[in-house]
Design a protein around this motif. Structure first.
Motif, short mmCIF file in Angstrom:
data_model
loop_
_atom_site.label_atom_id
_atom_site.label_comp_id
_atom_site.label_asym_id
_atom_site.label_seq_id
_atom_site.Cartn_x
_atom_site.Cartn_y
_atom_site.Cartn_z
N PHE A 4 0.76 -1.22 0.08
CA PHE A 4 0.02 0.03 0.00
C PHE A 4 0.84 1.34 -0.03
CE2 PHE A 4 -2.11 -3.30 2.27
CZ PHE A 4 -3.41 -3.37 1.59
N GLU A 5 1.95 1.31 0.52
CA GLU A 5 2.79 2.43 0.78
C GLU A 5 3.08 3.33 -0.61
OE1 GLU A 5 7.49 2.62 2.08
OE2 GLU A 5 6.10 1.40 3.27
N ASN A 6 3.05 4.52 -0.45
CA ASN A 6 3.50 5.52 -1.55
C ASN A 6 2.39 5.28 -2.63
OD1 ASN A 6 5.03 6.53 0.44
ND2 ASN A 6 7.00 5.51 -0.61
N ARG A 7 1.27 4.83 -2.32
CA ARG A 7 0.19 4.45 -3.54
C ARG A 7 -1.24 5.23 -3.19
NH1 ARG A 7 -0.71 -1.59 -4.27
NH2 ARG A 7 -2.23 -0.63 -5.94
N PHE A 8 -1.94 5.47 -4.36
CA PHE A 8 -3.48 5.71 -4.20
C PHE A 8 -4.08 4.61 -4.47
CE2 PHE A 8 -1.44 10.09 -4.87
CZ PHE A 8 -1.96 10.60 -3.94
N ILE A 9 -4.73 4.15 -3.64
CA ILE A 9 -5.78 2.82 -3.70
C ILE A 9 -7.01 3.17 -4.00
CG2 ILE A 9 -6.42 0.60 -2.72
CD1 ILE A 9 -3.22 1.08 -2.88
N ILE A 10 -7.53 2.91 -5.29
CA ILE A 10 -9.15 3.07 -5.52
C ILE A 10 -10.04 2.03 -4.74
CG2 ILE A 10 -10.61 3.13 -7.41
CD1 ILE A 10 -8.25 3.48 -9.29
N VAL A 27 -10.81 -1.36 2.11
CA VAL A 27 -9.42 -1.12 1.68
C VAL A 27 -8.67 -1.41 3.44
CG1 VAL A 27 -7.55 0.17 0.97
CG2 VAL A 27 -9.59 0.13 -0.28
N MET A 28 -9.15 -0.77 4.10
CA MET A 28 -8.39 -0.59 5.39
C MET A 28 -8.45 -2.20 6.08
SD MET A 28 -8.97 3.03 7.31
CE MET A 28 -10.86 3.20 6.94
N LYS A 29 -9.66 -2.82 5.98
CA LYS A 29 -9.70 -4.00 6.34
C LYS A 29 -8.67 -4.92 5.93
CE LYS A 29 -14.87 -4.10 7.05
NZ LYS A 29 -15.99 -4.78 6.60
N THR A 30 -7.98 -4.93 4.53
CA THR A 30 -6.90 -5.54 4.06
C THR A 30 -5.64 -4.90 4.42
OG1 THR A 30 -6.75 -4.31 2.27
CG2 THR A 30 -8.47 -6.02 2.26
N MET A 31 -5.57 -4.20 5.17
CA MET A 31 -4.18 -3.61 5.70
C MET A 31 -3.70 -4.17 7.07
SD MET A 31 -5.02 0.43 4.61
CE MET A 31 -3.27 1.13 5.06
N PRO A 32 -2.48 -4.28 7.24
CA PRO A 32 -2.01 -4.99 8.58
C PRO A 32 -2.10 -3.88 9.74
CG PRO A 32 -0.12 -4.28 7.34
CD PRO A 32 -1.19 -3.78 6.30
N ILE A 61 4.54 6.78 8.79
CA ILE A 61 3.37 6.60 7.56
C ILE A 61 2.33 7.24 8.04
CG2 ILE A 61 2.77 4.17 8.05
CD1 ILE A 61 3.02 3.76 5.10
N VAL A 62 1.85 8.13 6.93
CA VAL A 62 0.68 8.95 7.17
C VAL A 62 -0.53 8.50 6.30
CG1 VAL A 62 -0.20 11.30 6.78
CG2 VAL A 62 2.15 10.65 7.71
N ARG A 108 6.31 8.75 4.65
CA ARG A 108 5.65 7.41 3.53
C ARG A 108 4.35 7.82 3.61
NH1 ARG A 108 7.44 2.20 6.13
NH2 ARG A 108 7.39 3.29 7.95
N TRP A 109 3.45 7.32 2.61
CA TRP A 109 2.21 7.74 2.82
C TRP A 109 1.36 6.72 1.97
CZ3 TRP A 109 0.43 8.19 -2.10
CH2 TRP A 109 1.06 8.36 -3.24
#
Length: 314
Positions: A11-17, A23-28, A252-253, A273-274
């Motif tokens: 996910f890092e340094n990317r825009f996720i559609i 989407v947040m459910k799939t993040m650590p 990371i933000v 990082r974002w």
């Protein structure tokens, strides 16, 4: 074989559609240092998708599931900064903003660190400015800083403001009179007999004055080139206030409603990082183009600086 579990690098340094909650459910979990976001305002703006207009009466119910995912993603010393505004409904200011703040604390588990006011002195006249609706125009929005625990990152130094001329006298030990002779109408007083510590600037307080006046910058030009309109974006200096004070370099933000990409752009510029998430693919396209162009401009400026330094050394 089972599906590989997502890592932060995915996910890092990317825009996720996509829908930010999904989407947040799939993040650590416990992977984010700071969440800074400005979600769609209730029932006010067209963000390019039908589900973006939320009735004020439903706003808390709509936002809380997303807030629970934000809470899970934050590290134990992480912060969540929410920029939001309210509106007048049936003649009175609706309470959904304040109801949301209470719900974020009581239902989700956040702690309210500080309520900030973003004052925009460039707010244009509107229907209320005529005085016929019993109130002035609204020239401020809210920025609520929440913490996940009793510890959170905060660095005052990057956001300090220049000292006033009067305060400069105290710093130089030139204040006149004793404490009793320097009492303010508010009953606050200064001890003028001591030399005050110079911290490099003053505490900026909880009212952030930033005019939102950009009308011909690079992002606006990109909107015109791609024929994509974005209805609202907060100024970079507002994002900078919270990113510099609420995170450190390399951290990371996350912005789960990334829109025009301001949070990501400011994070990147300040060596963070974002991650940006938005359901509108056109906004993600615009934001990506914006960051690419800003990075090219930074590299060009750095190269010019190196050439200038080389020439001055000769």
């Amino acid at each position: 074989m089972g599906r590989r579990k997502s890592t932060l690098k995915d996910f890092e340094n990317r825009f996720i559609i996509g829908d930010c909650e999904e989407v947040m459910k799939t993040m650590p979990e416990k992977s984010i240092d700071l969440v800074l976001t400005s979600p769609p305002y209730a029932d006010q703006r067209d963000y390019g998708r039908t589900e973006s207009s939320i009735d004020p009466n439903d706003y808390v119910k709509w936002f809380i599931p997303k807030a629970k995912q934000i809470y899970k993603l934050l590290k134990d010393d992480g912060s969540f900064v929410l920029n939001i505004n309210d509106k007048v409904v049936d003649g009175f200011q609706h309470l959904y903003v304040f109801e949301l703040v209470v719900a974020l604390c009581n239902q989700v588990g956040f702690h309210l660190v500080r309520d900030y006011i973003w004052y925009n002195p460039a707010t244009p006249p509107n229907v209320y400015s005529r005085g016929g609706y019993g109130r002035t125009k609204k020239s401020h929005e809210y920025c609520f800083w929440f913490a996940k625990s009793d510890k959170w990152t905060f660095d005052m130094d990057p956001i300090r403001k220049p000292y006033s001329k009067d305060m400069q006298k105290y710093l130089e030990g030139k204040g006149k009179g004793d404490r009793n002779q320097n009492t303010r109408p508010s009953t606050h007083n200064f001890n003028c007999e001591k030399v005050w510590t110079n911290n490099g600037g003053a505490d900026p307080g909880s009212v952030i004055e930033i005019a939102n006046t950009s009308s011909n910058d690079m992002f606006i030009k990109l909107c015109k080139e791609k024929h994509i309109a974005h209805p609202a974006r907060f100024p970079e200096k507002l994002a900078e206030f919270f990113i510099l004070s609420g995170s450190m370099e390399g951290e990371i933000v996350l912005d789960p409603f990334s829109g025009s990409g301001t949070t990501a752009a400011v994070a990147s510029k300040n060596n963070r990082r974002w991650i940006g998430i938005d359901a509108n693919s056109e906004y993600c396209e615009l934001a990506s183009a914006r960051l690419e162009q800003e990075e090219e401009e930074r590299q060009a400026a750095d190269k010019e600086g190196e050439i200038a330094n080389d020439q001055s050394d000769k």
